[in-house]
Design an enzyme around this catalytic site. Structure first.
Site, short mmCIF file in Angstrom:
data_model
loop_
_atom_site.label_atom_id
_atom_site.label_comp_id
_atom_site.label_asym_id
_atom_site.label_seq_id
_atom_site.Cartn_x
_atom_site.Cartn_y
_atom_site.Cartn_z
N HIS A 230 32.31 53.50 -46.01
CA HIS A 230 31.72 53.04 -47.27
C HIS A 230 30.22 53.30 -47.23
O HIS A 230 29.65 53.53 -46.15
CB HIS A 230 31.96 51.53 -47.48
CG HIS A 230 31.27 50.68 -46.46
ND1 HIS A 230 31.74 50.51 -45.17
CD2 HIS A 230 30.10 49.97 -46.52
CE1 HIS A 230 30.92 49.73 -44.49
NE2 HIS A 230 29.89 49.38 -45.28
N ASP A 232 26.61 51.30 -48.59
CA ASP A 232 26.22 49.96 -49.04
C ASP A 232 25.67 50.04 -50.46
O ASP A 232 24.99 51.00 -50.82
CB ASP A 232 25.18 49.35 -48.08
CG ASP A 232 25.77 49.05 -46.70
OD1 ASP A 232 27.01 48.97 -46.58
OD2 ASP A 232 24.98 48.91 -45.74
N HIS A 287 29.16 55.05 -43.67
CA HIS A 287 29.32 54.49 -42.33
C HIS A 287 30.60 53.67 -42.25
O HIS A 287 31.22 53.35 -43.27
CB HIS A 287 28.09 53.65 -41.94
CG HIS A 287 27.79 52.53 -42.90
ND1 HIS A 287 27.23 52.72 -44.14
CD2 HIS A 287 27.98 51.19 -42.79
CE1 HIS A 287 27.08 51.56 -44.76
NE2 HIS A 287 27.54 50.62 -43.97
N ARG A 297 33.55 41.93 -31.09
CA ARG A 297 32.25 42.37 -31.61
C ARG A 297 31.89 41.57 -32.86
O ARG A 297 32.76 41.30 -33.69
CB ARG A 297 32.32 43.86 -31.96
CG ARG A 297 31.08 44.43 -32.58
CD ARG A 297 31.20 45.96 -32.71
NE ARG A 297 29.97 46.52 -33.22
CZ ARG A 297 29.74 46.77 -34.51
NH1 ARG A 297 30.64 46.50 -35.42
NH2 ARG A 297 28.59 47.28 -34.88
#
Ligand SMILES: O=C(O)CCC(=O)C(=O)O
Ligand SMILES: [Fe+2]
Length: 352
Positions: A230, A232, A287, A297
């Site tokens: 996607h 941002d 990204h 994580r």
């Protein structure tokens, strides 16, 4: 997971994450096709032996403006160091983030995010655009998270709120600084065209969201996806990947490039609205986040947006007869609505 649980998960229709702690094999609804998934990344920081890597920029250096401009043109992202945000605050923010996600699922569901909202607990907002589910959970807040935090920890939410508020204040200051450098690198200032960026009547008008992300240990990381590709929606995003590999940026010619964590660095993403404002000079970076089978994580993403009713358009100083405007003016609100209709095609849809 038994078949009833799986069908219940699907019935939640992309809104609520799985109870990751109680799953030992990857459910089919989370299994992405292997052709879309190169995920051999080990968990913690590794020596970077790749030929190409995201620039790491010391913003205190005299050459920073040129480096920032080059990074925004070529990558749409960079890592920033020497920014002045204390390392102790990075650690406290990570600690509180882990504290939130380690709560039992029933507790987190008390603050479930409404389907079209940003605030609260839930699966990735981009989930409805993909046929498979993502191996992640998130929690969004805008300013003080106290109302939700009180539901999560009726007696014990003060520290979480204090840390999240401090982190947002630091991220906002950093965003202002970095946007200043980005515009400066193009020979511009806020006053040139982004009046809405300046506080009005002493009030900051920008719209900021802090999103905490969690990627639990995954039984089959090569077939799973933490956060699908996607861009941002923001002007810029400041991302803290908490020193654990997972973020990858896409670069033409190079493909998916892992962003090696640098302790205390922030990843700066150019968002869609900055691509518009810069008339396409800076590119909104595609990204994604991959997962691993050894460590849990977490990451924090701070999205800087314009006031929701402010018109965003290519800066006048960047437009002339040889550089016509590439995008129609759009308000922040309109852009968000459009994004959640056409997703990755939104920039194309407003292209002149
Ligand atoms: O967790 C990451 O590294 C990426 C997070 C991200 O891209 C987002 O929250 O928009
Ligand atoms: Fe993102």
């Amino acid at each position: 997971m038994n078949p009833t649980m799986e069908s219940q998960t699907q019935a939640f229709n992309h809104l609520l994450p799985l109870d990751f702690d109680n799953v030992s094999t990857l459910p089919d609804s989370y299994a992405w096709s292997t052709t879309t998934l190169p995920s051999d990344d080990p968990c913690h920081c590794t020596i970077n032996d790749r030929k190409t890597s995201l620039p790491v920029i010391d913003i205190g250096e005299p050459g920073a403006y040129d480096l920032v401009r080059h990074a925004c043109e070529k990558w749409g992202a960079f890592q920033v160091i020497n920014h002045g945000v204390p390392l102790s605050l990075f650690r406290e923010t990570e600690f509180q983030t882990r504290r939130l996600f380690s709560l039992p699922t029933e507790r987190k569901l008390l603050v479930a995010r409404p389907p079209s909202g940003f605030i609260g607990y839930g699966s990735a907002r981009i989930s409805p655009f993909y046929p498979k589910l993502m191996w992640s959970e998130g929690f969004g807040m805008k300013g003080s998270p106290v109302e939700l935090a009180r539901k999560l920890w009726p007696q014990d939410h003060a520290k979480f709120c204090e840390v999240m508020e401090r982190w947002q204040a630091e991220m906002k200051t950093m965003c202002d600084k970095i946007v200043g450098i980005m515009l400066g690198s193009l020979g511009l200032t806020h006053e040139d065209d982004m009046k809405w960026f300046e506080p009005k009547n002493g009030c900051d008008q920008t719209q900021c969201v802090l999103q905490l992300n969690s990627y639990p240990v995954c039984p089959d990381p090569n077939r799973a996806m933490g956060l699908a590709p996607h861009t941002d929606t923001s002007l810029i995003t400041l991302l803290n990947q908490c020193n654990i590999n997972g973020l990858q940026v896409y670069q033409d010619g190079a493909g998916w490039v892992p962003v090696e964590p640098v302790e205390g660095a922030l990843v700066v993403n150019v968002g869609d609205l900055m691509q518009i404002v810069s008339n396409g000079k800076f590119k909104s970076v595609l990204h994604r986040a991959v997962v691993n089978n050894t460590c849990h994580r977490v990451s924090t993403a701070f999205f800087l947006g314009p006031p929701s009713d402010a018109e965003v358009s290519p800066l006048r100083k960047l437009v002339d007869s040889t550089h016509p405007p590439l995008y129609q003016p759009v308000t922040g609100n309109e852009y968000v609505q459009l994004k959640y209709k056409v997703f990755n095609k939104v920039l194309e849809s407003i292209r002149l």
